[in-house]
Design a protein around this motif. Structure first.
Motif, mmCIF file in Angstrom:
data_model
loop_
_atom_site.group_PDB
_atom_site.id
_atom_site.type_symbol
_atom_site.label_atom_id
_atom_site.label_comp_id
_atom_site.label_asym_id
_atom_site.label_seq_id
_atom_site.Cartn_x
_atom_site.Cartn_y
_atom_site.Cartn_z
ATOM 1 N N ALA A 1 21.584 34.217 -20.016
ATOM 2 C CA ALA A 1 21.598 35.503 -20.721
ATOM 3 C C ALA A 1 21.196 35.366 -22.187
ATOM 4 O O ALA A 1 20.826 36.355 -22.831
ATOM 5 N N ASP A 2 21.255 34.147 -22.735
ATOM 6 C CA ASP A 2 20.867 33.918 -24.130
ATOM 7 C C ASP A 2 19.357 33.793 -24.295
ATOM 8 O O ASP A 2 18.848 33.885 -25.420
ATOM 9 N N LEU A 3 18.635 33.562 -23.210
ATOM 10 C CA LEU A 3 17.186 33.379 -23.285
ATOM 11 C C LEU A 3 16.486 34.690 -23.652
ATOM 12 O O LEU A 3 16.973 35.779 -23.336
ATOM 13 N N PRO A 4 15.317 34.606 -24.289
ATOM 14 C CA PRO A 4 14.523 35.821 -24.509
ATOM 15 C C PRO A 4 14.217 36.518 -23.185
ATOM 16 O O PRO A 4 14.126 35.875 -22.130
ATOM 17 N N SER A 5 14.039 37.818 -23.233
ATOM 18 C CA SER A 5 13.840 38.608 -22.011
ATOM 19 C C SER A 5 12.667 38.111 -21.181
ATOM 20 O O SER A 5 12.748 38.047 -19.950
ATOM 21 N N ILE A 6 11.554 37.743 -21.837
ATOM 22 C CA ILE A 6 10.378 37.309 -21.083
ATOM 23 C C ILE A 6 10.671 36.023 -20.327
ATOM 24 O O ILE A 6 10.155 35.813 -19.219
ATOM 25 N N GLU A 7 11.517 35.164 -20.880
ATOM 26 C CA GLU A 7 11.876 33.926 -20.187
ATOM 27 C C GLU A 7 12.745 34.234 -18.963
ATOM 28 O O GLU A 7 12.620 33.584 -17.917
ATOM 29 N N GLN A 8 13.620 35.212 -19.077
ATOM 30 C CA GLN A 8 14.443 35.606 -17.933
ATOM 31 C C GLN A 8 13.573 36.215 -16.835
ATOM 32 O O GLN A 8 13.815 35.985 -15.640
ATOM 33 N N ILE A 9 12.546 36.956 -17.227
ATOM 34 C CA ILE A 9 11.606 37.513 -16.241
ATOM 35 C C ILE A 9 10.865 36.382 -15.542
ATOM 36 O O ILE A 9 10.686 36.391 -14.315
ATOM 37 N N ASP A 10 10.431 35.376 -16.315
ATOM 38 C CA ASP A 10 9.748 34.229 -15.716
ATOM 39 C C ASP A 10 10.635 33.556 -14.670
ATOM 40 O O ASP A 10 10.174 33.172 -13.587
ATOM 41 N N LEU A 11 11.906 33.377 -14.985
ATOM 42 C CA LEU A 11 12.839 32.761 -14.040
ATOM 43 C C LEU A 11 12.904 33.555 -12.747
ATOM 44 O O LEU A 11 12.912 32.982 -11.646
ATOM 45 N N ARG A 12 12.951 34.857 -12.859
ATOM 46 C CA ARG A 12 13.047 35.697 -11.652
ATOM 47 C C ARG A 12 11.759 35.648 -10.836
ATOM 48 O O ARG A 12 11.799 35.709 -9.605
ATOM 49 N N MET A 13 10.624 35.512 -11.518
ATOM 50 C CA MET A 13 9.362 35.340 -10.792
ATOM 51 C C MET A 13 9.354 34.011 -10.039
ATOM 52 O O MET A 13 8.857 33.927 -8.907
ATOM 53 N N MET A 14 9.909 32.972 -10.638
ATOM 54 C CA MET A 14 9.994 31.678 -9.959
ATOM 55 C C MET A 14 10.888 31.781 -8.726
ATOM 56 O O MET A 14 10.569 31.214 -7.665
ATOM 57 N N ILE A 15 11.984 32.490 -8.839
ATOM 58 C CA ILE A 15 12.891 32.674 -7.703
ATOM 59 C C ILE A 15 12.180 33.403 -6.574
ATOM 60 O O ILE A 15 12.271 33.000 -5.401
ATOM 61 N N GLU A 16 11.457 34.455 -6.914
ATOM 62 C CA GLU A 16 10.705 35.202 -5.899
ATOM 63 C C GLU A 16 9.691 34.299 -5.205
ATOM 64 O O GLU A 16 9.539 34.338 -3.976
ATOM 65 N N TRP A 17 9.012 33.456 -5.989
ATOM 66 C CA TRP A 17 8.030 32.541 -5.414
ATOM 67 C C TRP A 17 8.686 31.523 -4.486
ATOM 68 O O TRP A 17 8.176 31.241 -3.402
ATOM 69 N N VAL A 18 9.822 30.949 -4.899
ATOM 70 C CA VAL A 18 10.523 29.978 -4.046
ATOM 71 C C VAL A 18 10.862 30.613 -2.694
ATOM 72 O O VAL A 18 10.634 30.006 -1.632
ATOM 73 N N ILE A 19 11.384 31.812 -2.719
ATOM 74 C CA ILE A 19 11.740 32.495 -1.468
ATOM 75 C C ILE A 19 10.496 32.737 -0.621
ATOM 76 O O ILE A 19 10.518 32.536 0.601
ATOM 77 N N GLU A 20 9.401 33.129 -1.267
ATOM 78 C CA GLU A 20 8.164 33.384 -0.526
ATOM 79 C C GLU A 20 7.654 32.123 0.162
ATOM 80 O O GLU A 20 7.104 32.190 1.268
ATOM 81 N N THR A 21 7.795 30.950 -0.478
ATOM 82 C CA THR A 21 7.301 29.728 0.158
ATOM 83 C C THR A 21 8.039 29.447 1.462
ATOM 84 O O THR A 21 7.493 28.783 2.350
ATOM 85 N N HIS A 22 9.259 29.931 1.598
ATOM 86 C CA HIS A 22 10.016 29.732 2.840
ATOM 87 C C HIS A 22 9.649 30.768 3.894
ATOM 88 O O HIS A 22 10.057 30.642 5.047
ATOM 89 N N LYS A 23 8.869 31.763 3.521
ATOM 90 C CA LYS A 23 8.471 32.801 4.474
ATOM 91 C C LYS A 23 7.036 32.629 4.950
ATOM 92 O O LYS A 23 6.724 32.938 6.110
ATOM 93 N N ILE A 24 6.142 32.123 4.060
ATOM 94 C CA ILE A 24 4.722 32.126 4.410
ATOM 95 C C ILE A 24 4.068 30.760 4.383
ATOM 96 O O ILE A 24 2.911 30.628 4.797
ATOM 97 N N SER A 25 4.748 29.741 3.880
ATOM 98 C CA SER A 25 4.083 28.450 3.677
ATOM 99 C C SER A 25 4.633 27.381 4.615
ATOM 100 O O SER A 25 5.839 27.330 4.872
ATOM 101 N N PRO A 26 3.751 26.502 5.121
ATOM 102 C CA PRO A 26 4.243 25.356 5.891
ATOM 103 C C PRO A 26 4.924 24.313 5.006
ATOM 104 O O PRO A 26 5.542 23.385 5.506
ATOM 105 N N PHE A 27 4.779 24.460 3.702
ATOM 106 C CA PHE A 27 5.374 23.516 2.751
ATOM 107 C C PHE A 27 6.219 24.277 1.731
ATOM 108 O O PHE A 27 5.800 24.467 0.584
ATOM 109 N N PRO A 28 7.397 24.714 2.140
ATOM 110 C CA PRO A 28 8.256 25.446 1.211
ATOM 111 C C PRO A 28 8.841 24.532 0.144
ATOM 112 O O PRO A 28 8.758 23.300 0.233
ATOM 113 N N VAL A 29 9.428 25.121 -0.860
ATOM 114 C CA VAL A 29 10.135 24.354 -1.889
ATOM 115 C C VAL A 29 11.380 23.743 -1.260
ATOM 116 O O VAL A 29 12.202 24.439 -0.673
#
Length: 201
Positions: free
Chosen positions: A39-67
């Motif tokens: 919560a102390d991070l700048p807002s754009i950094e928190q948005i970046d984190l959430r984009m990374m989370i979305e990507w990790v979840i997507e790799t488990h849905k569409i990729s043969p090589f998930p995180v």
């Protein structure tokens, strides 16, 4: 600074086919002095984190090589008043904070209630991933002459390792792997450290 859309595009470029890509590293930074919470991070950094989370979840849905591994390494600015032990401690706490946030949000957003009810052997996404954290203090310090530069040192590097999803038998009981990789000269269990009084870090 990359926009969230750019980050997502870069990280998904090799998500669908081919051999496992090399580990991908991102970082979040800009912690104010002596702070460790997401919560102390700048807002754009928190948005970046959430984009990374979305990507990790997507790799488990569409990729043969998930995180399958997420490794967080914390960094600190130099603090001549408190010394190396303080720098080490606050870097570890930052890494633990980011790792815990990633794990909890992947567990929350990656939940598939229908599959968990209808498939007895279903493994939640967060339980297919090994999480680890460590801190390196100011060992990888970036020269800085002002507060903007010092903020770059108060960061956490996040490494995403891709590979084949673990077999169900490895995770019987559904518990996620959770480890700490001690830095050279550090030992003991994961521990939270308070950031202390106001100062230069």
């Amino acid at each position: 600074m990359s926009s969230p859309d750019d980050i997502f595009a870069q990280m998904t470029a090799q998500s669908v086919a081919g051999p496992p890509p090399a580990p991908q590293r991102r970082f979040v930074g800009g912690f104010p002095p002596l702070t460790t919470r997401v919560a102390d991070l700048p807002s754009i950094e928190q948005i970046d984190l959430r984009m990374m989370i979305e990507w990790v979840i997507e790799t488990h849905k569409i990729s043969p090589f998930p995180v399958i591994e997420i490794n967080c390494v914390g960094h600190a600015d130099r603090d001549f008043q408190r010394g190396k032990a303080f720098e080490q401690g606050i870097s570890e706490t930052r890494a633990l904070s980011i790792m815990t946030f990633l794990r909890n949000e992947i567990a929350r957003l990656g939940m598939d209630i229908f599959a968990s009810i209808t498939q007895p052997t279903f493994i939640p996404i967060f339980a297919r991933i090994t999480f680890s954290f460590d801190g390196v203090g100011s060992a990888k310090h970036i020269p800085a002459v002002n507060e903007e530069g010092r903020r770059r040192n108060r960061r956490v590097t996040i490494e995403f390792v891709r590979g084949k999803s673990p077999q169900p038998s490895r995770f019987l009981g559904g518990a996620a792997a959770w480890t700490r990789q001690p830095a050279q000269g550090c030992a003991g269990r994961p521990r939270a450290r308070r950031s202390g009084a106001a100062g230069a870090e």
